[in-house]
Design a protein around this motif. Sequence first.
Motif, PDB file in Angstrom:
ATOM      1  N   LEU A 148       1.846  -2.576 -84.527  1.00  0.00           N
ATOM      2  CA  LEU A 148       0.952  -1.879 -83.703  1.00  0.00           C
ATOM      3  C   LEU A 148       1.804  -2.095 -82.301  1.00  0.00           C
ATOM      4  N   GLY A 149       1.788  -0.907 -81.645  1.00  0.00           N
ATOM      5  CA  GLY A 149       2.330  -0.825 -80.444  1.00  0.00           C
ATOM      6  C   GLY A 149       2.016  -1.359 -79.203  1.00  0.00           C
ATOM      7  N   GLY A 150       0.606  -1.566 -79.171  1.00  0.00           N
ATOM      8  CA  GLY A 150      -0.119  -1.764 -77.907  1.00  0.00           C
ATOM      9  C   GLY A 150      -0.427  -0.554 -77.147  1.00  0.00           C
ATOM     10  N   GLY A 151      -0.856  -0.944 -75.790  1.00  0.00           N
ATOM     11  CA  GLY A 151      -0.998   0.297 -74.746  1.00  0.00           C
ATOM     12  C   GLY A 151      -2.361   0.202 -74.215  1.00  0.00           C
ATOM     13  N   LEU A 152      -3.250  -0.452 -74.655  1.00  0.00           N
ATOM     14  CA  LEU A 152      -4.447  -0.611 -73.891  1.00  0.00           C
ATOM     15  C   LEU A 152      -4.216  -1.243 -72.602  1.00  0.00           C
ATOM     16  N   LYS A 153      -4.966  -0.516 -71.570  1.00  0.00           N
ATOM     17  CA  LYS A 153      -4.493  -1.036 -70.036  1.00  0.00           C
ATOM     18  C   LYS A 153      -5.779  -2.153 -69.808  1.00  0.00           C
ATOM     19  N   SER A 154      -5.469  -2.731 -68.759  1.00  0.00           N
ATOM     20  CA  SER A 154      -6.356  -3.839 -68.297  1.00  0.00           C
ATOM     21  C   SER A 154      -8.171  -3.119 -68.103  1.00  0.00           C
ATOM     22  N   ARG A 155      -8.110  -2.017 -67.569  1.00  0.00           N
ATOM     23  CA  ARG A 155      -9.352  -1.382 -67.402  1.00  0.00           C
ATOM     24  C   ARG A 155      -9.979  -0.873 -68.596  1.00  0.00           C
TER      25      ARG A 155
ATOM     26  N   THR B 132     -11.655  10.804 -85.233  1.00  0.00           N
ATOM     27  CA  THR B 132     -10.568  10.625 -86.107  1.00  0.00           C
ATOM     28  C   THR B 132      -9.357  11.083 -85.695  1.00  0.00           C
ATOM     29  N   GLY B 133      -9.412  12.153 -84.884  1.00  0.00           N
ATOM     30  CA  GLY B 133      -8.113  12.602 -84.634  1.00  0.00           C
ATOM     31  C   GLY B 133      -7.769  12.027 -83.252  1.00  0.00           C
ATOM     32  N   SER B 134      -8.711  11.759 -82.428  1.00  0.00           N
ATOM     33  CA  SER B 134      -8.542  10.757 -81.280  1.00  0.00           C
ATOM     34  C   SER B 134      -7.801   9.361 -81.411  1.00  0.00           C
ATOM     35  N   ASN B 135      -8.426   8.721 -82.542  1.00  0.00           N
ATOM     36  CA  ASN B 135      -7.827   7.475 -82.874  1.00  0.00           C
ATOM     37  C   ASN B 135      -6.770   7.708 -83.829  1.00  0.00           C
ATOM     38  N   LEU B 136      -6.245   8.608 -84.292  1.00  0.00           N
ATOM     39  CA  LEU B 136      -4.668   8.996 -84.951  1.00  0.00           C
ATOM     40  C   LEU B 136      -3.430   8.962 -83.972  1.00  0.00           C
ATOM     41  N   LEU B 137      -3.993   9.668 -82.856  1.00  0.00           N
ATOM     42  CA  LEU B 137      -2.860   9.778 -82.002  1.00  0.00           C
ATOM     43  C   LEU B 137      -2.092   8.590 -81.085  1.00  0.00           C
ATOM     44  N   SER B 138      -3.060   7.606 -80.475  1.00  0.00           N
ATOM     45  CA  SER B 138      -2.508   6.639 -79.850  1.00  0.00           C
ATOM     46  C   SER B 138      -3.595   5.691 -79.462  1.00  0.00           C
ATOM     47  N   VAL B 139      -3.559   4.194 -79.411  1.00  0.00           N
ATOM     48  CA  VAL B 139      -4.493   3.580 -79.031  1.00  0.00           C
ATOM     49  C   VAL B 139      -4.853   3.532 -77.517  1.00  0.00           C
TER      50      VAL B 139
ATOM     51  N   ASN C 223      -5.422   6.491 -76.269  1.00  0.00           N
ATOM     52  CA  ASN C 223      -6.411   7.625 -76.328  1.00  0.00           C
ATOM     53  C   ASN C 223      -7.911   7.092 -76.739  1.00  0.00           C
ATOM     54  N   TYR C 224      -8.008   6.097 -77.584  1.00  0.00           N
ATOM     55  CA  TYR C 224      -9.278   5.216 -78.035  1.00  0.00           C
ATOM     56  C   TYR C 224      -9.380   4.580 -76.565  1.00  0.00           C
ATOM     57  N   GLY C 225      -8.834   3.748 -76.105  1.00  0.00           N
ATOM     58  CA  GLY C 225      -9.075   3.137 -74.925  1.00  0.00           C
ATOM     59  C   GLY C 225      -9.507   3.925 -73.691  1.00  0.00           C
ATOM     60  N   GLU C 226      -9.021   5.048 -73.495  1.00  0.00           N
ATOM     61  CA  GLU C 226      -9.101   5.830 -72.477  1.00  0.00           C
ATOM     62  C   GLU C 226     -10.783   6.579 -72.689  1.00  0.00           C
ATOM     63  N   PHE C 227     -10.698   7.160 -73.859  1.00  0.00           N
ATOM     64  CA  PHE C 227     -12.099   7.701 -74.431  1.00  0.00           C
ATOM     65  C   PHE C 227     -13.245   6.555 -74.324  1.00  0.00           C
ATOM     66  N   GLU C 228     -12.958   5.565 -74.556  1.00  0.00           N
ATOM     67  CA  GLU C 228     -13.834   4.487 -74.586  1.00  0.00           C
ATOM     68  C   GLU C 228     -14.149   3.818 -73.095  1.00  0.00           C
ATOM     69  N   PHE C 229     -13.155   3.952 -72.345  1.00  0.00           N
ATOM     70  CA  PHE C 229     -13.424   3.532 -70.783  1.00  0.00           C
ATOM     71  C   PHE C 229     -14.694   4.525 -70.374  1.00  0.00           C
ATOM     72  N   TRP C 230     -14.468   5.785 -70.277  1.00  0.00           N
ATOM     73  CA  TRP C 230     -15.194   6.670 -69.651  1.00  0.00           C
ATOM     74  C   TRP C 230     -16.770   6.586 -70.376  1.00  0.00           C
ATOM     75  N   LEU C 231     -16.807   6.641 -71.666  1.00  0.00           N
ATOM     76  CA  LEU C 231     -17.893   6.394 -72.395  1.00  0.00           C
ATOM     77  C   LEU C 231     -18.749   5.132 -72.019  1.00  0.00           C
ATOM     78  N   ALA C 232     -18.178   4.039 -71.898  1.00  0.00           N
ATOM     79  CA  ALA C 232     -18.645   2.757 -71.569  1.00  0.00           C
ATOM     80  C   ALA C 232     -18.896   2.879 -70.284  1.00  0.00           C
ATOM     81  N   LEU C 233     -18.348   3.408 -69.263  1.00  0.00           N
ATOM     82  CA  LEU C 233     -18.798   3.468 -67.819  1.00  0.00           C
ATOM     83  C   LEU C 233     -20.058   4.386 -67.659  1.00  0.00           C
ATOM     84  N   CYS C 234     -19.939   5.378 -68.530  1.00  0.00           N
ATOM     85  CA  CYS C 234     -21.254   6.384 -68.462  1.00  0.00           C
ATOM     86  C   CYS C 234     -22.762   5.465 -68.647  1.00  0.00           C
ATOM     87  N   LYS C 235     -22.441   4.553 -69.899  1.00  0.00           N
ATOM     88  CA  LYS C 235     -23.597   3.616 -70.250  1.00  0.00           C
ATOM     89  C   LYS C 235     -23.801   2.656 -69.208  1.00  0.00           C
TER      90      LYS C 235
END
Length: 466
Positions: free
Chosen positions: A10-17, A138-145, A147-159
């Motif tokens: 795995l290449g990593g890529g999740l930022k601190s935020r 699924t497509g978002s998870n296939l591209l790069s971690v 993408n998952y982190g960025e998508f999850e960041f905004w969803l979690a922020l809304c919650k």
Amino acid sequence: MGQIAETNSLGGGLKSRHVTMLSIAGVIGASLFVGSGVAISQAGPAVLLSYLFAGLLVLLIMRMLGEMAVASPDTGSFSTYAERSIGKWAGYTIGWLYWWFWVLVIPLEANIAAIILNSWLPVVPIWLFSLLITVALTGSNLLSVKNYGEFEFWLALCKVVAILAFIVVGAIAITGFYPHVQVSGVSRLWDHGGFMPNGFGAVISAMLITMFSFMGAEIVTIAAAESDTPDKHIVRATNSVIWRIAIFYLCSIFVVVALVPWNVPELKTVGSYSSVLQMLHIPHAKLIMDCVILLSVTSCLNSALYTASRMLYSLSHRGDAPAFMGKTNRSKTPYVAVLLSTGAAFLTVIVNYYAPAKVFNFLIASSGAIALLVYLVIAVSQLRMRKILLTQGNELKLKMWLYPYLTWTVILFITFVLVVMMFRPEQRIEVVSTVLLGIGIICTVPIMTRWKALFQWQKQPQQSLR
């Protein structure tokens, strides 16, 4: 899919935020907004004790897991630690059970989201909405971690924003400053049969429901392994568990039981949060809650795909799953594990449509006790892992409190809860089906060993899989 990476790492890529927001609210799902109403209707205002006890258990579990994860960050998280401290059978079994849990979450959350979207656009069938949502994530998870982190960041922020706004509005109503609402104060906590109207047994029963609302707190230890500084993120997430539980669960549920009588049927039919918004005459209350729930289930579905794929990847690299499941693409994303996890989720949907209802009900029930088994494995692993870590010269930057006494207390408590569930007819099937599924997984070990060469399974040294 991209070119396969030679190292399959795995290449990593999740930022601190990303990791920070994931640890704050990444796994808050519809169970808090809707399912909490069922717990309240069982225990009354004393459901606060149910959430307090369950939250305390999760706090201790996260402290134990944090101790091991900081010393040895790993994508396999507690499954890897179980293999090192208890035995290969333990890591293998709990890893596959955990994967199965999140595979079942995918279609269930997608169906909830599809029902909401269908209520807005009835011309589009529910199954098509469910398919489109799952394929998109699924497509978002296939591209790069990332993408998952960025998508999850905004969803979690809304919650986070939604829950904080709910608490603020509820606090205004409780203090008597909200217009057009006669009820103020906290008299609802005792004026409908007392604080504990159904006895302490109902509190324990509600705790079994609330406990599963916290499932997913451990995901941060999996995600942190794909960041640049996993130890710092894990320490921060572990230390923040206390205020996360206090704000998002205890405070929000306190608002509900302080404003809405615990025995009104709306708590079970429309949900706890919706009941409060309707009582406060918030315009478009149903639409607001539908949007919040849609964001929450989408977030949980996204996390379910991520978590299931990473656990499958870890199992592959430890020789507990076929080697091809650990392949990564150019973005160093385990694309095979992502696709297989999604495929398994779609199979459960097919089973739901074409198999007898008892078959699908058994599949759903088989995940009922997995959360408790995961917690139990974490506690037992930490009990034995500390000696292993110290022997290997690892520095324990984060330590479990009052070791080993609190660890033993947690082990005994979880065992007690599992025994109680066995004697409760409505929950016995969950324990039995989960145990049967675990036995089935364990029984495949000799078969896997025998056919290892045929499937080209690989065995790698136990090490960090970052």
